[in-house]
Design a protein around this motif. Sequence first.
Motif, mmCIF file in Angstrom:
data_model
loop_
_atom_site.group_PDB
_atom_site.id
_atom_site.type_symbol
_atom_site.label_atom_id
_atom_site.label_comp_id
_atom_site.label_asym_id
_atom_site.label_seq_id
_atom_site.Cartn_x
_atom_site.Cartn_y
_atom_site.Cartn_z
ATOM 1 N N ALA A 51 13.445 6.337 0.501
ATOM 2 C CA ALA A 51 14.794 6.838 0.759
ATOM 3 C C ALA A 51 15.803 5.718 0.888
ATOM 4 N N THR A 52 15.393 4.591 1.504
ATOM 5 C CA THR A 52 16.347 3.498 1.726
ATOM 6 C C THR A 52 16.843 2.921 0.408
ATOM 7 N N THR A 64 19.832 4.873 -0.381
ATOM 8 C CA THR A 64 20.930 4.975 0.566
ATOM 9 C C THR A 64 21.565 3.633 0.882
ATOM 10 N N GLU A 65 20.886 2.549 0.612
ATOM 11 C CA GLU A 65 21.422 1.234 0.927
ATOM 12 C C GLU A 65 22.051 0.567 -0.276
ATOM 13 N N THR A 66 22.925 -0.382 0.006
ATOM 14 C CA THR A 66 23.438 -1.232 -1.074
ATOM 15 C C THR A 66 22.761 -2.589 -0.931
ATOM 16 N N ARG A 104 22.489 2.172 -3.970
ATOM 17 C CA ARG A 104 23.545 3.175 -3.757
ATOM 18 C C ARG A 104 24.836 2.774 -4.465
ATOM 19 N N HIS A 105 25.196 1.507 -4.356
ATOM 20 C CA HIS A 105 26.444 1.069 -4.996
ATOM 21 C C HIS A 105 26.320 1.100 -6.521
ATOM 22 N N ARG A 128 12.677 -4.410 -6.678
ATOM 23 C CA ARG A 128 13.925 -3.665 -6.848
ATOM 24 C C ARG A 128 14.257 -3.516 -8.334
ATOM 25 N N MET A 129 13.939 -4.582 -9.084
ATOM 26 C CA MET A 129 14.214 -4.544 -10.517
ATOM 27 C C MET A 129 13.434 -3.414 -11.187
#
Lengths: 287, 321, 356
Positions: free
Chosen positions: C113-114, C117-119, C131-132, C324-325
């Motif tokens: 979830a994070t 929801t996070e940038t 998110r961004h 993340r990539m």
Amino acid sequence: MSDILNLTDSHTASSTAAGKTSMDLDIAPTTALAAKDLHIYYSDFLAVEDVNMEIPERSITALIGPSGCGKSTFLRSINRMHEVIAGARVEGSVMVGGVDLYGPGVDPVAVRRKIGMVFQRPNPFPTMSIAENVLAGKKLNSKRIPKAEASELVEQSLRGANLWEEVKDRLDKPGSGLSGGQQQRLCIARAIAVEPEILLMDEPCSALDPVSTLAIESLMLELKENFTIVIVTHNMQQAARVSDKTGFFSIEGTGKPGKLVEYDETRTIFSNPREQATKDYVEGRFG
Amino acid sequence: MTSVQAEPAVSAASATSSFEIEQVSKKGDRIFGGISFGAGVLILVTLAAVATFLVTEAAPAFTNTAEDGESLFSYTVPLVFGTIWAAGLALLLAGPLAVAVALYLSHYAPKRIAGALGYFVDLLAAVPSVVYGVWGIFVLAPLVGNNLYPWLEENLGFLPFFEGPALRSGRTIMTAAVVLAVMILPIITAISREVFLQTPRLHEEASLALGATRWEMIKQAVLPYGRSGVISGAMLGLGRALGETMAVAMILSPASVINANLISSQNPATIAANIALKFPESSGLEVNRLVATGLVLFAITFGVNYIARWIAGRGFSGAAG
Amino acid sequence: MSAVTIDSFGGGAELRSGKMTPAMQGGIALAAFVVGLGINALLGGMGPVKTLIGTAVAFPILTYAVARQVEGRRLATDRLATTLAWMAFGLVMLPLVSLVWTVVTDGAARMDATFFTETMQGVVSEGGGIRHALTGTLIVTGIAAAFSIPFGLFTAIYLVEYADGKGFSRWITMLVDVMTGIPSIVAGLFAYGLFVALDAPGHRSGLAAGVALTVLMTPVVVRSSEEMLRLVQDELREAAYALGVPKWKTIVKVVLPTAIGGILTGATLAIARVIGETAPLLVTAGTIKTLNANPIEGRMETLPIYSYYSYKTPTIPPELSYERMWASALVLMIVVAVLFSLARVLAAVLKPKGLR
């Protein structure tokens, strides 16, 4: 009705003059093709039931009947084109020259090389020239054809299809540039170039105008001197005009299999058929 | 009496209303037609704008020399080489394979899964290039760098292509070309398969009735019919490979060289990758220079498209009457 | 009547041919494998994959050779073609399946979830999200769609309904073709140049990115809409005219509703194509770690850019950035797949009835 009779009479007269069939000469005709207990299926659906038919050599046999009764399906089972459709199969046998075409180990591709087919809509290969079209079947069979032999074959086949005079000056032009009737004669030339014993024609004139139709019909009468022809047609007058024997197919209702109802001399079928169903059809009283 | 009086009133009223209707529809047609025409004009304006802005931004590079003294020409030539070299290799690898797979999907695959497979391939044509780039760096490059390239250098090193020394990380022009090939293959396959499926049944049956085997039928009826379509697809793939930025930018660390060495550390860059790598940090004349190379790239892809359209248009394709 | 039969088929010998049995095929596979092992032993380097390659090369050759003996030249060639077709498919599936597999398995690590929801604000190591980037992609693609769909549709309407074949329309068609060929980076450079002129050098904004994508999307929308409009039968239009319906109303109430399924499908596919474009975004919207929802001003992060920079400028340790990539790449792929499937569904559901 009597008109049809007159037509058949006149044609029989001319065919006797032009070339005698074995029937006229009172010699026992040899059978070119015999279907025995043939049942044709699309997967589990029985499309055509129990066909038994013997077709004499060098004759024209017409298959007539209402739409969807299995005449084309039967025709296509003769050169094993029927099984091109996934799941299609047959039970029974088709004998040609003493050989069962559906026997074990028989290669359908080999069968098709021996039996020619002309389709309802003319289909010359669009990217090939007229000469290349005629040779298409031959090229499949032999790797190299010497040039002289090739052009002789092209001329011979085109003459046999009554097309030579019209195209002899443009043999290297694409086949798609011809009129409908000419294209169909080109397809006939292509089919006879491989010298098949049997020529199958699936409503060859239904996409053509009346003049081209008559041209092809008279071509058929010439071709029967060398080939055994089986033709499916919706046009009863055509059947009466050109064929020696006629097979009438019919179907009881949708979902039921088609059957060969009656098979006899064309004269008989059109003047006094045995079956009531045949009588109704040829007199125009079909359901 | 009343009816006589009424009639003119009625006809006057209907005359007015039909006149009104005409007014409304004329106005509606004018507005709507105007908008549509305006859209067409806007296309013209957009392209003119593209040309103008590109040329304006690129112009300074043509007139001035950069700080490093390098002429625009010598800057651009290796990039042009790299662009065409990488795209050409990619097409060489992808083209024949794509056509083979398209034939497989249209004529060989079992009917039940052919549809699903075709869908999968179509989907892959839409996967973004950055995903291909990421796969190229992390999966393909190490694989070929550690295994294939050393082997090529050892056994085929006499060829200028494999002179080496082989780069262990695998981040070479060949890897980039393979990734490009994997990227453009679904596009070429999708278009070719579409064309092969459209071969008229009539011609396929003509071939079969003559006694052709499946392969012979394909040679006689399917391939000639689909030829121009396949070429269009190949040109489309080539165009995509020429303009492809991210995959190449991520895989290569470019040097300004022209060579045929596929597996070494000296790799030419493509125009697009060069722009992507240098632009974020550039300013002033550098930017102009990059835009100038962009203009050159546009010219190249324009040329390729033009040739593609020309090929697709001529000859008796068999698809038209 | 059937006393004598024709012996034209020569007793049927020509019709029969040998057939390659499954046992034979198995034997060939085994023999090919042995050849592969041999090649592996003979050549050095590269490891056991040589066996696979050796087998793959030997198999079609052996198949052809055996088939030639058993079945004859033509059938052997046919069998060779079939074998090669299957092998080509297998070969191509390798990288494609590898791609999908890698992205899915490596991207799964951050499907929490994070991540959504996070940038990347203040992120130096772990954590961080898209998110961004998601917001940016939505805004930029939304702008592009809002511009290009009406633009492209009206151009197509002009080409088909108003100026079919006449002078100016042929120019437009040619120009649309040119537009199709614009490389994506060049479209980005154009948008950059445009906004530099409007604003200042070094301009970065979501709007500029939207304009760049519009240039890429419009020709696609024009082409597909044009095709769909042309499929609408003229009889439908004439029926409307004969009832006295003005032209514009005919288009709006008869033609467009008939073609709407195909038009929407084309538009959806066009969106799917540009949503993953990175290069033009690089030079227009740039990259930023925080959320910026203002399209007119300032850098805006987008999903493909996020993936790129996660690789290019990773945090410490880089593995976390790579996670993340992969995850952002996975999200991107899912988005494209969903759009793609949506397009297919639209095409099937809204299938028009009045088409040629």
